[in-house]
Design an enzyme around this catalytic site. Structure first.
Site, PDB file in Angstrom:
ATOM      1  N   GLY A 132       0.838  -1.299   0.083  1.00 22.18           N
ATOM      2  CA  GLY A 132      -0.174  -0.095   0.150  1.00 22.18           C
ATOM      3  C   GLY A 132       0.950   1.160  -0.336  1.00 22.18           C
ATOM      4  O   GLY A 132       0.995   1.935   1.078  1.00 22.18           O
ATOM      5  N   TYR A 133       1.234   1.411  -1.174  1.00 19.72           N
ATOM      6  CA  TYR A 133       2.081   2.759  -1.391  1.00 19.72           C
ATOM      7  C   TYR A 133       1.783   3.764  -2.309  1.00 19.72           C
ATOM      8  O   TYR A 133       1.213   4.625  -1.642  1.00 19.72           O
ATOM      9  CB  TYR A 133       3.568   2.351  -2.024  1.00 19.72           C
ATOM     10  CG  TYR A 133       4.769   1.935  -0.965  1.00 19.72           C
ATOM     11  CD1 TYR A 133       4.452   1.522   0.324  1.00 19.72           C
ATOM     12  CD2 TYR A 133       6.053   2.035  -1.321  1.00 19.72           C
ATOM     13  CE1 TYR A 133       5.453   0.986   0.828  1.00 19.72           C
ATOM     14  CE2 TYR A 133       6.936   1.616  -0.551  1.00 19.72           C
ATOM     15  CZ  TYR A 133       6.654   1.340   0.539  1.00 19.72           C
ATOM     16  OH  TYR A 133       7.715   0.755   1.548  1.00 19.72           O
ATOM     17  N   SER A 134       1.376   3.578  -3.383  1.00 15.67           N
ATOM     18  CA  SER A 134       0.796   4.585  -4.394  1.00 15.67           C
ATOM     19  C   SER A 134      -0.435   5.120  -3.986  1.00 15.67           C
ATOM     20  O   SER A 134      -1.364   4.258  -3.656  1.00 15.67           O
ATOM     21  CB  SER A 134       0.685   4.067  -5.606  1.00 15.67           C
ATOM     22  OG  SER A 134       2.192   3.742  -6.104  1.00 15.67           O
ATOM     23  N   SER A 168      -1.003  -4.427  -6.478  1.00 17.41           N
ATOM     24  CA  SER A 168      -0.908  -5.706  -7.283  1.00 17.41           C
ATOM     25  C   SER A 168      -1.503  -6.904  -6.440  1.00 17.41           C
ATOM     26  O   SER A 168      -1.105  -6.994  -5.057  1.00 17.41           O
ATOM     27  CB  SER A 168       0.533  -5.980  -7.615  1.00 17.41           C
ATOM     28  OG  SER A 168       1.297  -5.141  -8.290  1.00 17.41           O
ATOM     29  N   GLU A 251      14.045  -4.245  -3.272  1.00 18.68           N
ATOM     30  CA  GLU A 251      13.163  -4.816  -4.309  1.00 18.68           C
ATOM     31  C   GLU A 251      13.989  -5.063  -5.586  1.00 18.68           C
ATOM     32  O   GLU A 251      13.664  -5.989  -6.397  1.00 18.68           O
ATOM     33  CB  GLU A 251      12.239  -3.645  -4.901  1.00 18.68           C
ATOM     34  CG  GLU A 251      11.240  -4.168  -5.827  1.00 18.68           C
ATOM     35  CD  GLU A 251      10.015  -3.058  -6.262  1.00 18.68           C
ATOM     36  OE1 GLU A 251       9.352  -3.256  -6.630  1.00 18.68           O
ATOM     37  OE2 GLU A 251      10.336  -1.950  -5.573  1.00 18.68           O
ATOM     38  N   SER A 370       8.527   5.895 -11.811  1.00 19.84           N
ATOM     39  CA  SER A 370       8.648   6.268 -13.270  1.00 19.84           C
ATOM     40  C   SER A 370       9.826   6.438 -13.543  1.00 19.84           C
ATOM     41  O   SER A 370      10.901   6.792 -13.016  1.00 19.84           O
ATOM     42  CB  SER A 370       7.646   7.525 -13.648  1.00 19.84           C
ATOM     43  OG  SER A 370       8.324   8.784 -13.167  1.00 19.84           O
ATOM     44  N   ASN A 371      10.109   6.534 -14.892  1.00 22.12           N
ATOM     45  CA  ASN A 371      11.713   6.834 -15.567  1.00 22.12           C
ATOM     46  C   ASN A 371      12.145   8.106 -15.082  1.00 22.12           C
ATOM     47  O   ASN A 371      13.159   8.325 -14.576  1.00 22.12           O
ATOM     48  CB  ASN A 371      11.702   6.587 -17.066  1.00 22.12           C
ATOM     49  CG  ASN A 371      11.917   5.306 -17.374  1.00 22.12           C
ATOM     50  OD1 ASN A 371      11.726   4.081 -16.609  1.00 22.12           O
ATOM     51  ND2 ASN A 371      12.119   4.776 -18.612  1.00 22.12           N
TER      52      ASN A 371
END
Length: 394
Positions: A132-134, A168, A251, A370-371
């Site tokens: 539960g991050y984003s 996810s 990760e 993101s990049n």
């Protein structure tokens, strides 16, 4: 890291191969090759049972202390297992978040009671976790999160209110680790806590998100005064950012090397398609295929070079490299297929492997940071360049 395999390591490799050969049979045979990126919806029930089978074989948490169910395996043997698992096309793991993210975080920051409570069920394949991050307004800029937690004055527990997104397998998970702001007067990285929250309770609602592929591995999770016990804060209250950043560093470890075995299998399929349909005779496509093969070798060299490294930029470099490579492979797979690759395989919406690869890899350069954010981290925290101008956080 220079991986040199001793005779004992090769014996371990033979043990891994034999166990996978013997166990990827019977009820688990149909799950072989399923559950990978873009296919997390496949055979979930069988893959949950497979997680328990892995636990019975003591293949979960290889490097953990034996007291928590691990084998105290060396880094080299973790690499061996990851590579052989990928080569066998064993099912995609349903508890990556528990084994590879939460567990090392608890080993580094958790109390003895937390380790004793949560690590053995993960090692047995019994309890599944999600992250539960984003949030809708705090994805790559995680410090802008708005989910809040307040103390229950009677019990001392935390009551959580807010929303998480892109979670996810939340619809399958038993637990979720949540970042929430526990100091209402704090801003940005301060006043955030890392909470362990059961999913099966009042105040937790999961809503699937339908993706470009037509499947729903990701979810929205809503909290309405959902409860986390007082003793289920990892680290001290208000110091969750330090714990969260430690988790993100875990990760990009051994699992990256195993991931690259899967990438190699995908590339091999694209090359086989090019041979079958004659696309390999096109000099431009042939050059792109060769460049993909070279770049994948370089990904492996970089992963080995930084494995176990304390370099703060290594995780961001790894994510930036593999996400960009994999997304380009998805485009290449469609180009190799030609005009026919734009047609659905069957009604109503059956995708070919190349189509699913193309669609799913569009997200590679966004999820997990993101990049653009990865480049900022490298520039500011590693190279010491001036910070990018930012507006005031709300």
């Amino acid at each position: 890291m220079d991986v040199r395999y001793s005779a004992e390591d090769e014996e371990f490799r033979a043990e891994v191969r034999a166990w996978l050969h013997d166990n990827l049979a019977g009820e688990f045979a149909e799950a072989v090759g399923t559950g990978g990126p873009g296919g997390e919806h496949e055979n979930v029930g069988i893959r949950r049972a497979w997680e328990r089978r892995l636990g019975e074989g003591r293949w979960i948490g290889l490097d953990w202390p034996a007291a928590y169910g691990g084998r105290e395996a060396t880094l080299v043997r973790q690499v061996v297992f990851g590579e052989e698992y990928a080569r066998a096309q064993a099912p995609g793991r349903v508890n990556h978040m528990g084994e590879n993210l939460l567990a090392p975080t608890l080993l580094a920051f958790g109390t003895e009671a937390q380790k004793a409570r949560f690590l053995p069920p993960i090692a047995r394949g019994e309890e599944l976790w999600c992250q539960g991050y984003s949030e809708p307004g705090a994805g790559s800029d995680l410090a802008a999160l708005r989910t809040r937690a307040v103390r229950d004055e009677e019990t001392g527990d935390w009551l959580i209110t807010g929303q998480k997104v892109w979670t996810s397998l939340a619809h399958e998970a038993d637990w979720i680790f949540v970042l929430a702001r526990t100091d209402p007067d704090s801003r940005r990285h301060h006043g955030i806590s890392f909470l362990l929250v059961p999913m099966d309770q009042p105040g937790v609602e999961v809503r699937p998100i339908v993706q470009l592929t037509g499947t729903s591995e990701f979810n929205e999770v809503f909290f309405d005064r959902a409860r986390a016990k007082a003793e289920h804060v990892v680290g001290r209250p208000g110091e969750g950012w330090r714990v969260a950043m430690g988790l993100l560093a875990f990760e990009r470890g051994v699992s990256t090397l195993a991931q690259q075995i899967g990438f190699a299998q995908e590339l091999r399929t694209v090359v086989d398609t090019a041979r079958e349909n004659g696309a390999i005779r096109d000099p431009i496509l042939r050059d792109r295929l060769l460049q993909s093969w070279i770049d994948l070798k370089l990904l492996r060299c970089n992963a080995l070079r930084t494995l176990g490294s304390a370099d703060p930029g290594a995780p961001s470099v790894a994510k930036l490299l593999w996400a960009t490579w994999h997304q380009r492979l998805g485009i290449l797979a469609m180009d190799v297929g030609g005009a026919a690759s734009t047609l659905a395989a069957a009604e109503p919406y059956e995708l070919t492997a190349a189509q699913r690869l193309f669609l799913f890899t569009k997200a590679d350069t966004i999820y997990g940071g993101s990049n653009e954010v990865q480049r900022n981290i490298i520039a500011e925290r590693v190279l010491g360049l001036p910070r990018e101008p930012r507006g005031d956080a709300t």
